[in-house]
Design a protein around this motif. Structure first.
Motif, PDB file in Angstrom:
ATOM      1  N   ARG A  78       0.854  -1.192   0.000  1.00  0.00           N
ATOM      2  CA  ARG A  78       0.000   0.000   0.000  1.00  0.00           C
ATOM      3  C   ARG A  78       0.887   1.239   0.000  1.00  0.00           C
ATOM      4  N   TRP A 103       0.895  -7.307   8.781  1.00  0.00           N
ATOM      5  CA  TRP A 103      -0.312  -7.365   7.937  1.00  0.00           C
ATOM      6  C   TRP A 103      -0.692  -8.822   7.638  1.00  0.00           C
ATOM      7  N   ARG A 107      -4.168 -10.352   8.688  1.00  0.00           N
ATOM      8  CA  ARG A 107      -5.110 -10.810   7.661  1.00  0.00           C
ATOM      9  C   ARG A 107      -5.548 -12.248   7.943  1.00  0.00           C
ATOM     10  N   THR A 277     -19.025   1.135   4.816  1.00  0.00           N
ATOM     11  CA  THR A 277     -19.271   0.827   3.409  1.00  0.00           C
ATOM     12  C   THR A 277     -20.702   0.416   3.054  1.00  0.00           C
ATOM     13  N   HIS A 352      -3.256  -0.218  -4.483  1.00  0.00           N
ATOM     14  CA  HIS A 352      -2.098  -1.077  -4.249  1.00  0.00           C
ATOM     15  C   HIS A 352      -0.837  -0.268  -4.575  1.00  0.00           C
ATOM     16  N   GLY A 421     -12.060  -5.785  -4.789  1.00  0.00           N
ATOM     17  CA  GLY A 421     -10.615  -5.774  -4.893  1.00  0.00           C
ATOM     18  C   GLY A 421     -10.029  -7.033  -5.497  1.00  0.00           C
ATOM     19  N   PHE A 422      -8.682  -7.079  -5.458  1.00  0.00           N
ATOM     20  CA  PHE A 422      -7.965  -8.117  -6.203  1.00  0.00           C
ATOM     21  C   PHE A 422      -6.805  -8.677  -5.406  1.00  0.00           C
ATOM     22  N   ARG A 425      -5.106  -8.613  -1.449  1.00  0.00           N
ATOM     23  CA  ARG A 425      -5.690  -7.554  -0.629  1.00  0.00           C
ATOM     24  C   ARG A 425      -7.199  -7.531  -0.746  1.00  0.00           C
ATOM     25  N   CYS A 427     -11.138  -7.742  -0.250  1.00  0.00           N
ATOM     26  CA  CYS A 427     -11.950  -7.418   0.921  1.00  0.00           C
ATOM     27  C   CYS A 427     -12.211  -8.669   1.760  1.00  0.00           C
TER      28      CYS A 427
HETATM   29  C1  HEM Z   1     -20.184  -2.793   0.367  1.00  0.00           C
HETATM   30  C2  HEM Z   1     -19.287  -3.098   1.236  1.00  0.00           C
HETATM   31  C3  HEM Z   1     -17.805  -3.213   0.984  1.00  0.00           C
HETATM   32  C4  HEM Z   1     -17.089  -2.931  -0.144  1.00  0.00           C
HETATM   33  C5  HEM Z   1     -17.590  -2.430  -1.493  1.00  0.00           C
HETATM   34  C6  HEM Z   1     -15.706  -3.225   0.163  1.00  0.00           C
HETATM   35  C7  HEM Z   1     -14.673  -3.066  -0.741  1.00  0.00           C
HETATM   36  C8  HEM Z   1     -13.346  -3.258  -0.418  1.00  0.00           C
HETATM   37  C9  HEM Z   1     -12.246  -2.994  -1.319  1.00  0.00           C
HETATM   38  C10 HEM Z   1     -12.387  -2.476  -2.752  1.00  0.00           C
HETATM   39  C11 HEM Z   1     -11.109  -3.289  -0.663  1.00  0.00           C
HETATM   40  C12 HEM Z   1      -9.692  -3.145  -1.203  1.00  0.00           C
HETATM   41  C13 HEM Z   1      -9.297  -4.348  -1.968  1.00  0.00           C
HETATM   42  C14 HEM Z   1      -7.960  -4.215  -2.652  1.00  0.00           C
HETATM   43  O1  HEM Z   1      -7.119  -3.432  -2.208  1.00  0.00           O
HETATM   44  O2  HEM Z   1      -7.725  -4.888  -3.669  1.00  0.00           O
HETATM   45  C15 HEM Z   1     -11.474  -3.744   0.665  1.00  0.00           C
HETATM   46  C16 HEM Z   1     -10.576  -4.131   1.638  1.00  0.00           C
HETATM   47  C17 HEM Z   1     -10.933  -4.589   2.882  1.00  0.00           C
HETATM   48  N1  HEM Z   1     -12.210  -4.781   3.362  1.00  0.00           N
HETATM   49 FE1  HEM Z   1     -13.916  -4.325   2.391  1.00  0.00          FE
HETATM   50  N2  HEM Z   1     -15.616  -3.685   1.445  1.00  0.00           N
HETATM   51  C18 HEM Z   1     -16.869  -3.697   1.999  1.00  0.00           C
HETATM   52  C19 HEM Z   1     -17.208  -4.105   3.274  1.00  0.00           C
HETATM   53  C20 HEM Z   1     -16.344  -4.659   4.190  1.00  0.00           C
HETATM   54  C21 HEM Z   1     -16.718  -5.229   5.474  1.00  0.00           C
HETATM   55  C22 HEM Z   1     -18.139  -5.367   5.988  1.00  0.00           C
HETATM   56  C23 HEM Z   1     -15.572  -5.654   6.086  1.00  0.00           C
HETATM   57  C24 HEM Z   1     -15.338  -6.358   7.419  1.00  0.00           C
HETATM   58  C25 HEM Z   1     -16.182  -6.679   8.278  1.00  0.00           C
HETATM   59  C26 HEM Z   1     -14.477  -5.349   5.197  1.00  0.00           C
HETATM   60  C27 HEM Z   1     -13.156  -5.621   5.473  1.00  0.00           C
HETATM   61  C28 HEM Z   1     -12.116  -5.294   4.643  1.00  0.00           C
HETATM   62  C29 HEM Z   1     -10.717  -5.451   5.005  1.00  0.00           C
HETATM   63  C30 HEM Z   1     -10.188  -5.981   6.336  1.00  0.00           C
HETATM   64  C31 HEM Z   1      -9.977  -5.003   3.902  1.00  0.00           C
HETATM   65  C32 HEM Z   1      -8.469  -4.917   3.798  1.00  0.00           C
HETATM   66  C33 HEM Z   1      -7.833  -6.115   3.197  1.00  0.00           C
HETATM   67  C34 HEM Z   1      -6.330  -5.924   3.109  1.00  0.00           C
HETATM   68  O3  HEM Z   1      -5.835  -4.812   2.901  1.00  0.00           O
HETATM   69  O4  HEM Z   1      -5.620  -6.934   3.241  1.00  0.00           O
HETATM   70  N3  HEM Z   1     -14.976  -4.761   4.068  1.00  0.00           N
HETATM   71  N4  HEM Z   1     -12.847  -3.721   0.788  1.00  0.00           N
END
Ligand code: HEM
Length: 581
Positions: A78, A103, A107, A277, A352, A421-422, A425, A427
């Motif tokens: 990141r 991380w 994760r 979100t 990323h 995401g992809f 990383r 979600c």
């Molecule tokens: C409509 C709801 C949501 C959307 C559209 C969304 C979308 C995303 C996206 C686009 C990423 C980044 C992916 C990447 O970098 O490639 C992400 C990361 C993440 N999301 Fe979500 N998310 C949502 C809800 C949630 C919820 C409810 C949780 C947990 C309870 C969550 C936990 C996480 C975590 C922990 C990451 C970080 C992963 C990492 O960096 O290793 N998300 N999300």
């Protein structure tokens, strides 16, 4: 970096940029539309140099998978956020951390908490909160944004800590974090040298320090609360209970899953992600139903057919409710919740970062580039999504569309969808999102006829199509609509759903939501009267008016006491600020 371009390779195409600032001047508030325009002009992968950094924009799922998934070992870092300079190294921000060992451990823990919890009784929370939400909406649909934010934050609070009480403070600290990391929220994210100012000269640093301290106290207080409940033998299921009771039983487990202090933050970050979100697609659903009423009718027909005893859709009905799942997915496609929002390009949602020089299809991408997956562009790919601007759930249900997949008892669902995401990383909250959206969108269609409002002269009150807020998570700007409960029987069921799910703090939150209207009589009552009533009924203490919730959590006391010190004035200022616009 031009000197590093290997022979035979060339720079990626992209818009011509001015020195230093690049194209910062001609990015509109809804920046994703401009990035999409450039995507059509320069192709599915293009670059821009801004403030000395290379930014790469990808708007094709194929290219994103090729780079972010298949070449994940070098594409999973990141970038630094200027206004949060320790985001890559601090264990406090799971989603924003660099590709560090911390991380990786965090994760793994988050994945394990989700997996263990999937088997536990956690599924009841979204349903109970959905029921409460539908009832509150039936009382006053004009407060839909407040009701939705209560739903998302209460649900994720219960999943995280087994109680809805932390939701009020969680909302504030989460909103503060959005401001800290968004270009639209904090100037150092656009003018990066401001990030080097010492705290006494930097209002942004002071604000973030205060926010972080409040958040830390909240998270710690909540974990103490779960410990207390465990000792008493009455802890509700939650991520923290799973951690304490099953994952951290002996010292070796701490090495594997992280210490309790670390787990406190991992769960906190999941709560933040959930609080941020999910409200966006719920609001977009209402917008879609106003513009495409035929889909509301089709959805109601499916629900009435499958839930033929008149019940509100349950999670157990999901295999049969194909169209509902298709509507969920289509809403997320039609209006991506995180569509790359960055007027200053310094930082957008969660991009990323590339760790080593790379060459893709003859194009050189230098180490250190910030890589943005452009969700808006991906969902407008005409080959994959014919007539992409149209809201059309049929694209997931009819074999004539390229996105159709069988069996319909399982597909469509949100697993692996580009909007999450992809690569490494992706979600971690997709199962929660899937369930929350299924229950809420199904519940809304089951309970309400939703339509545009009419003025006394019979003309429709116009509703915007795509006027969204730019603060990291895109939410529709307020719009008016009419929602009436479909019939008396459903009204009775809604009343029962509310009675069954009542919590001791509901009165306080009703007030917050309904702007001091009495939820039962519909009459507006004065703050003074309400406060008097609440004191009499024990909802708040008579001598607590001047306390702030920060005082309560600052001591790290158990969560129960945190919320007994949540002051009346805190709640008032919350509803007045309307921070969720
Ligand atoms: C409509 C709801 C949501 C959307 C559209 C969304 C979308 C995303 C996206 C686009 C990423 C980044 C992916 C990447 O970098 O490639 C992400 C990361 C993440 N999301 Fe979500 N998310 C949502 C809800 C949630 C919820 C409810 C949780 C947990 C309870 C969550 C936990 C996480 C975590 C922990 C990451 C970080 C992963 C990492 O960096 O290793 N998300 N999300």
């Amino acid at each position: 970096y031009r000197r590093r371009i290997p022979p035979g390779a060339r720079r990626l195409p992209g818009p011509r940029c001015y020195p230093i600032v690049g194209r910062v001047h001609d990015i509109p508030e809804q920046s994703w539309l401009k990035f999409y325009e450039w995507n059509k002009q320069y192709g599915p992968i293009y670059q821009m140099e801004m403030f000395g950094d290379v930014h790469v924009w990808i708007s094709s799922e194929k290219v994103a998978h090729e780079l972010l998934s298949r070449r994940a070992p070098i594409y999973s870092d990141r970038p630094v956020i200027p206004n949060l300079p320790d985001n890559r190294t601090s264990g406090d921000y799971l989603a924003l951390q660099g590709r560090t060992d911390t991380w990786k451990r965090q994760r793994k823990l988050a994945a394990q908490l989700m997996a263990v919890s999937a088997n536990a009784a956690l599924h009841e929370y979204p349903t109970a909160e959905r029921d409460r939400f539908l009832y509150l909406l039936s009382r006053d649909p004009s407060q839909y944004r407040e009701a939705i934010e209560q739903f998302t934050t209460r649900t994720v609070s219960r999943l995280s800590w087994g109680s809805p009480h932390p939701s009020a403070v969680l909302r504030e600290t989460t909103m503060g974090l959005l401001e800290t990391i968004s270009p639209a929220g904090a100037l150092p994210n656009v003018v990066s040298w401001l990030a080097h100012l010492p705290a006494f000269l930097s209002p942004w640093k002071r604000k973030e320090n205060a926010r972080h301290a409040r958040e830390a106290a909240l998270f710690k207080g909540n974990v103490h609360y779960v410990h207390d409940r465990l000792e008493e033998g009455n802890a509700e299921p939650s991520f923290v209970r799973t951690y304490i009771a099953t994952l951290a039983k002996n010292p070796a487990d701490a090495a594997k899953w992280g210490s309790e202090a670390e787990a406190t933050y991992v769960v906190g970050q999941m709560a933040i992600a959930g609080a941020l979100t999910i409200g966006s697609p719920i609001q977009s659903f209402i917008l879609a139903m106003l513009h495409y009423p035929e889909w509301l009718k089709k959805l109601q027909d499916e629900i009435d057919r499958v839930c033929d005893d008149g019940r509100c859709p349950q999670w157990e009905d999901r295999e049969k409710l194909h169209m509902l799942r298709a509507v969920v997915k289509e809403v997320v496609r039609w209006r991506p919740p995180v569509p790359t929002v960055n007027p200053g390009y310094r930082y957008d949602r969660i991009p990323h970062a590339l760790e080593k020089d790379d060459v893709y299809e003859g194009y050189f991408i230098p180490a250190g580039s910030t890589i943005h997956a452009l969700e808006w562009g991906m969902t407008r790919d005409e080959e994959m999504y014919p007539d992409p601007e149209a809201f059309n759930p049929d694209r997931w249900l009819n074999p004539k569309y390229p996105t159709y997949k069988e069996p319909l008892t399982i597909y469509p669902n949100l697993n692996g969808f580009s909007q999450f995401g992809f690569g490494r990383r992706t979600c971690q909250g997709v199962p929660i999102v899937d369930q929350d959206l299924f229950l809420v969108m199904g519940g809304l269609a089951w309970a309400f006829n939703i339509r545009k409002k009419r003025r006394p002269d019979g003309t429709e009150v116009p509703v915007h199509w795509n006027d969204y807020t730019p603060l990291l998570i895109a939410k529709p700007k307020p719009f008016e609509f009419h929602a009436e409960v479909r019939d008396d029987r459903k009204q009775d069921i809604l009343q029962r759903m509310w009675e069954d799910g009542k919590w001791e703090d509901d009165k306080v939150e009703e007030m917050q939501m309904l702007d001091r209207k009495n939820i039962v009589t519909g009459k507006t009552i004065s703050r003074a009267t309400l406060k008097k009533e609440m004191v009499e009924e024990g909802d708040i203490g008579s001598d607590r008016g001047s306390e702030t919730s920060t005082d309560g959590i600052g001591t790290g006391e158990a969560l129960s006491s945190v919320h007994s010190t949540m002051s009346f004035s805190d709640l008032q200022s919350e509803s007045e600020k309307d921070i969720w616009t």
